[in-house]
Scaffold this motif. Sequence first.
Motif, PDB file in Angstrom:
ATOM      1  N   LYS A   1    -111.688 113.152  41.155  1.00 45.38           N
ATOM      2  CA  LYS A   1    -112.647 113.881  40.320  1.00 45.38           C
ATOM      3  C   LYS A   1    -112.495 113.562  38.837  1.00 45.38           C
ATOM      4  CE  LYS A   1    -113.861 117.739  43.279  1.00 45.38           C
ATOM      5  NZ  LYS A   1    -113.411 117.125  44.535  1.00 45.38           N
ATOM      6  N   THR A   2    -111.426 112.891  38.481  1.00 47.42           N
ATOM      7  CA  THR A   2    -111.232 112.532  37.066  1.00 47.42           C
ATOM      8  C   THR A   2    -112.338 111.555  36.645  1.00 47.42           C
ATOM      9  OG1 THR A   2    -108.865 112.866  37.217  1.00 47.42           O
ATOM     10  CG2 THR A   2    -109.624 111.438  35.432  1.00 47.42           C
ATOM     11  N   THR A   3    -112.885 111.793  35.459  1.00 46.19           N
ATOM     12  CA  THR A   3    -114.017 110.972  35.004  1.00 46.19           C
ATOM     13  C   THR A   3    -113.743 110.379  33.620  1.00 46.19           C
ATOM     14  OG1 THR A   3    -115.071 112.899  34.021  1.00 46.19           O
ATOM     15  CG2 THR A   3    -115.715 112.344  36.282  1.00 46.19           C
TER      16      THR A   3
ATOM     17  N   ILE B   1     -92.255 112.080  31.682  1.00 48.96           N
ATOM     18  CA  ILE B   1     -91.362 111.253  30.850  1.00 48.96           C
ATOM     19  C   ILE B   1     -92.003 109.923  30.462  1.00 48.96           C
ATOM     20  CG2 ILE B   1     -89.212 112.241  31.763  1.00 48.96           C
ATOM     21  CD1 ILE B   1     -89.044 109.672  33.544  1.00 48.96           C
ATOM     22  N   ALA B   2     -93.174 109.659  31.029  1.00 51.76           N
ATOM     23  CA  ALA B   2     -93.795 108.342  30.802  1.00 51.76           C
ATOM     24  C   ALA B   2     -94.381 108.241  29.399  1.00 51.76           C
ATOM     25  CB  ALA B   2     -94.893 108.105  31.833  1.00 51.76           C
ATOM     26  N   SER B   3     -94.272 107.040  28.826  1.00 50.51           N
ATOM     27  CA  SER B   3     -94.956 106.783  27.562  1.00 50.51           C
ATOM     28  C   SER B   3     -96.376 106.286  27.834  1.00 50.51           C
ATOM     29  CB  SER B   3     -94.183 105.746  26.750  1.00 50.51           C
ATOM     30  OG  SER B   3     -93.991 104.584  27.527  1.00 50.51           O
ATOM     31  N   ASN B   4     -96.542 105.631  28.987  1.00 48.74           N
ATOM     32  CA  ASN B   4     -97.858 105.087  29.334  1.00 48.74           C
ATOM     33  C   ASN B   4     -98.110 105.281  30.822  1.00 48.74           C
ATOM     34  OD1 ASN B   4     -96.504 103.143  27.134  1.00 48.74           O
ATOM     35  ND2 ASN B   4     -98.678 103.402  26.705  1.00 48.74           N
ATOM     36  N   LEU B   5     -99.364 105.592  31.148  1.00 49.82           N
ATOM     37  CA  LEU B   5     -99.709 105.850  32.544  1.00 49.82           C
ATOM     38  C   LEU B   5    -100.930 105.021  32.936  1.00 49.82           C
ATOM     39  CD1 LEU B   5     -99.385 108.860  30.896  1.00 49.82           C
ATOM     40  CD2 LEU B   5     -98.988 109.536  33.254  1.00 49.82           C
ATOM     41  N   ILE B   6    -100.907 104.521  34.162  1.00 52.70           N
ATOM     42  CA  ILE B   6    -102.100 103.863  34.693  1.00 52.70           C
ATOM     43  C   ILE B   6    -102.913 104.965  35.370  1.00 52.70           C
ATOM     44  CG2 ILE B   6    -102.983 102.139  36.297  1.00 52.70           C
ATOM     45  CD1 ILE B   6    -100.328 100.604  35.861  1.00 52.70           C
ATOM     46  N   VAL B   7    -104.095 105.220  34.809  1.00 55.11           N
ATOM     47  CA  VAL B   7    -104.910 106.364  35.248  1.00 55.11           C
ATOM     48  C   VAL B   7    -106.225 105.845  35.839  1.00 55.11           C
ATOM     49  CG1 VAL B   7    -106.057 108.483  34.478  1.00 55.11           C
ATOM     50  CG2 VAL B   7    -103.890 107.796  33.437  1.00 55.11           C
ATOM     51  N   PHE B   8    -106.643 106.471  36.922  1.00 58.04           N
ATOM     52  CA  PHE B   8    -107.871 106.054  37.600  1.00 58.04           C
ATOM     53  C   PHE B   8    -108.950 107.128  37.428  1.00 58.04           C
ATOM     54  CE2 PHE B   8    -104.354 103.866  39.445  1.00 58.04           C
ATOM     55  CZ  PHE B   8    -104.835 102.565  39.640  1.00 58.04           C
ATOM     56  N   ALA B   9    -110.164 106.691  37.100  1.00 57.13           N
ATOM     57  CA  ALA B   9    -111.256 107.644  36.880  1.00 57.13           C
ATOM     58  C   ALA B   9    -112.596 107.002  37.233  1.00 57.13           C
ATOM     59  CB  ALA B   9    -111.254 108.080  35.413  1.00 57.13           C
ATOM     60  N   TYR B  10    -113.559 107.860  37.598  1.00 56.35           N
ATOM     61  CA  TYR B  10    -114.930 107.412  37.848  1.00 56.35           C
ATOM     62  C   TYR B  10    -115.754 107.601  36.582  1.00 56.35           C
ATOM     63  CZ  TYR B  10    -114.401 107.070  42.926  1.00 56.35           C
ATOM     64  OH  TYR B  10    -114.030 106.678  44.183  1.00 56.35           O
ATOM     65  N   PRO B  11    -116.832 106.826  36.420  1.00 56.14           N
ATOM     66  CA  PRO B  11    -117.737 107.120  35.316  1.00 56.14           C
ATOM     67  C   PRO B  11    -118.337 108.514  35.533  1.00 56.14           C
ATOM     68  CG  PRO B  11    -118.394 105.109  36.512  1.00 56.14           C
ATOM     69  CD  PRO B  11    -117.269 105.721  37.261  1.00 56.14           C
ATOM     70  N   LYS B  12    -118.456 109.287  34.474  1.00 49.01           N
ATOM     71  CA  LYS B  12    -118.935 110.671  34.632  1.00 49.01           C
ATOM     72  C   LYS B  12    -120.319 110.699  35.284  1.00 49.01           C
ATOM     73  CE  LYS B  12    -119.192 115.075  32.481  1.00 49.01           C
ATOM     74  NZ  LYS B  12    -118.762 115.925  31.434  1.00 49.01           N
ATOM     75  N   GLY B  13    -120.441 111.507  36.315  1.00 50.92           N
ATOM     76  CA  GLY B  13    -121.724 111.677  36.991  1.00 50.92           C
ATOM     77  C   GLY B  13    -122.034 110.600  38.024  1.00 50.92           C
TER      78      GLY B  13
ATOM     79  N   PRO C   1    -120.222 108.834  41.250  1.00 53.02           N
ATOM     80  CA  PRO C   1    -119.015 108.752  42.099  1.00 53.02           C
ATOM     81  C   PRO C   1    -118.800 107.356  42.691  1.00 53.02           C
ATOM     82  CG  PRO C   1    -120.783 109.825  43.290  1.00 53.02           C
ATOM     83  CD  PRO C   1    -121.348 109.468  41.946  1.00 53.02           C
ATOM     84  N   ARG C   2    -119.043 106.330  41.877  1.00 55.45           N
ATOM     85  CA  ARG C   2    -118.798 104.948  42.298  1.00 55.45           C
ATOM     86  C   ARG C   2    -118.225 104.204  41.101  1.00 55.45           C
ATOM     87  NH1 ARG C   2    -123.915 105.659  43.696  1.00 55.45           N
ATOM     88  NH2 ARG C   2    -124.647 104.299  41.994  1.00 55.45           N
ATOM     89  N   GLY C   3    -117.544 103.130  41.385  1.00 52.93           N
ATOM     90  CA  GLY C   3    -117.048 102.297  40.282  1.00 52.93           C
ATOM     91  C   GLY C   3    -115.780 102.849  39.660  1.00 52.93           C
ATOM     92  N   LEU C   4    -114.821 103.182  40.534  1.00 50.16           N
ATOM     93  CA  LEU C   4    -113.523 103.654  40.041  1.00 50.16           C
ATOM     94  C   LEU C   4    -112.938 102.595  39.099  1.00 50.16           C
ATOM     95  CD1 LEU C   4    -111.518 106.091  40.615  1.00 50.16           C
ATOM     96  CD2 LEU C   4    -110.247 104.475  42.034  1.00 50.16           C
ATOM     97  N   THR C   5    -112.362 103.074  37.990  1.00 52.87           N
ATOM     98  CA  THR C   5    -111.840 102.150  36.978  1.00 52.87           C
ATOM     99  C   THR C   5    -110.434 102.572  36.574  1.00 52.87           C
ATOM    100  OG1 THR C   5    -114.088 101.723  36.210  1.00 52.87           O
ATOM    101  CG2 THR C   5    -112.313 101.177  34.673  1.00 52.87           C
TER     102      THR C   5
END
Lengths: 141, 407
Positions: free
Chosen positions: B150-152, B174-186, B188-192
């Motif tokens: 659900k993250t966008t 504890i992380a300084s950097n995170l690899i985060v996955f999100a969809y474009p808002k609105g 529900p395709r094209g996870l980035t």
Amino acid sequence: MKEGQEVQLHLTGSTTINAKRERVFQLLTDPSFIATTLPDAVEVALISSSIKVRLRITDRVPPSSARLLAEGSGSGSNLKIISTFSLEGDGTTTTRLSWVADAEITGLMAGLGSLVLRGFAEKKVGEIFAGITKGIEGAGR
Amino acid sequence: MEPLFESSVKEVSRLVGLQEKELALLEVADRAANELVVSEFEKYIERKFNAKVPEVLRKHDLMGVPISERYGGRGARQLLQSLFMERLGQLGLGVITFTDVHQCLGSLTIQDWGNEEQKKRYLTRAASGDAILAYALTEPEAGSDPVSIKTTYTRDGSGFRISGEKYLISNGSIASNLIVFAYPKGIPRGLTAFIVDSKEAGFSVDMKLEEKMGLFTSDTALLSFDGVRVPKEDMLGQEGKGLHVAYSALLNGRLGVASGCLGVMEDCLNQVKERATTRMQHGKLIGKHQLIQRHIATIASNLESSRWLVYRAALKKSEAEKSPSDLGLRLEADRQTAIAKYVSSRLAFDSADRAVQVFGGFGYSTVSPVAKHLVDTRVARIYEGTDEIMELKIASSILGKEFEAYG
């Protein structure tokens, strides 16, 4: 061998103390002095309990060596340590302290296994000798 | 070197060949693992993250084992990485989780998908230990099914803004950097995938998750992203290709977990051997009781059954990486990794259960050296792909693509 578990450890080490050999020997074989340098040396924090240990110093050969016997029990565990330390002076104010210790651990604490007990013992022994060194060097000549 | 690990290294070296510098790295790993024994045990009792792990790995230049030497890492091939993780695994899965996430899910993913600028910027810091990485895919309502995320993200000038929540994130606080996955808002395709700086405004650690069954020395967190800004340079891989990034990262992490489970089984074997040869009951050493011997035989067999699956998968993965256009080879590496993880995590759990049994009543105490493996290895059957996901992957690899559960 008795019922239950027994773990045996053999530890060795050495350190250099900035004090004359005679002075180091005198303080290392003085139980009241040793007691002041061992703040929590016998506390076994791993099992949230402590073992009360009796120390005995024997076989004194001033100013070069002595034996230190430690025996204690508590919290379902028993501990017996026989250690020998030797002192080598360089004729000035520096003394090399070397020790050999054999520990026998039985009861609940033995269940921790030699891997953890050895690591823990080495850490504690290091802290103890750091305390002794600091105590001797701070006790004046 | 620890004897069981040394025998692994010798056998692998004999059959596959390890270079001098690879053997030297494993010697260093062995020393680092020895240095961590006491702190890992103490922190396990305190139920706290063991900050000595990154400190000791940094000291021995082991934070970037799989990272290319070009970016300051050790450039380890997959087999060497697996042996390294096997040695750390003797300390327990708490150490493995930290290392697997930082090195396999984090660093390798940037190495596989990042552009040159990103590699220079992040991998050099990850290799030196100046950066600690995390991988943020899972959400409260998206576990095995990343499509439910659900993250966008929205576009914002020359960059993006990310909003949402990530759950059960190892190294999360504890992380300084995170690899985060999100969809474009609105949409529900094209996870980035994005590389997010944890110092950016809007990022917060909602909760450190300490109510765990085990894995006490690993940092786990619930994270909140409230319009966290990401510069356009920090999109990882192509826009809309995040699922590929996510799955390839999980493959890396999966092999790391499988390798760590070998170490767990080695420690179980060492512990039961000592217990059986030093504890007396009914007038004799318990190792002389045949039902105890059965447990020991099973643990030893579990270890050997898993070991070669892990090494084979590691070799296949390296082979596939050398021929990126060979889809068949990649799928075979994927299949062998799934089998290795499926088998080794289950057998590590079984070995830990048997080790507790050999220890008897004391085995049930959380201060026994084996109880932690029992509670910790349970998660190895869940994270980086559950048993069930592994089974589906393995079965569809036999039956064919048309039998894939999730097309």
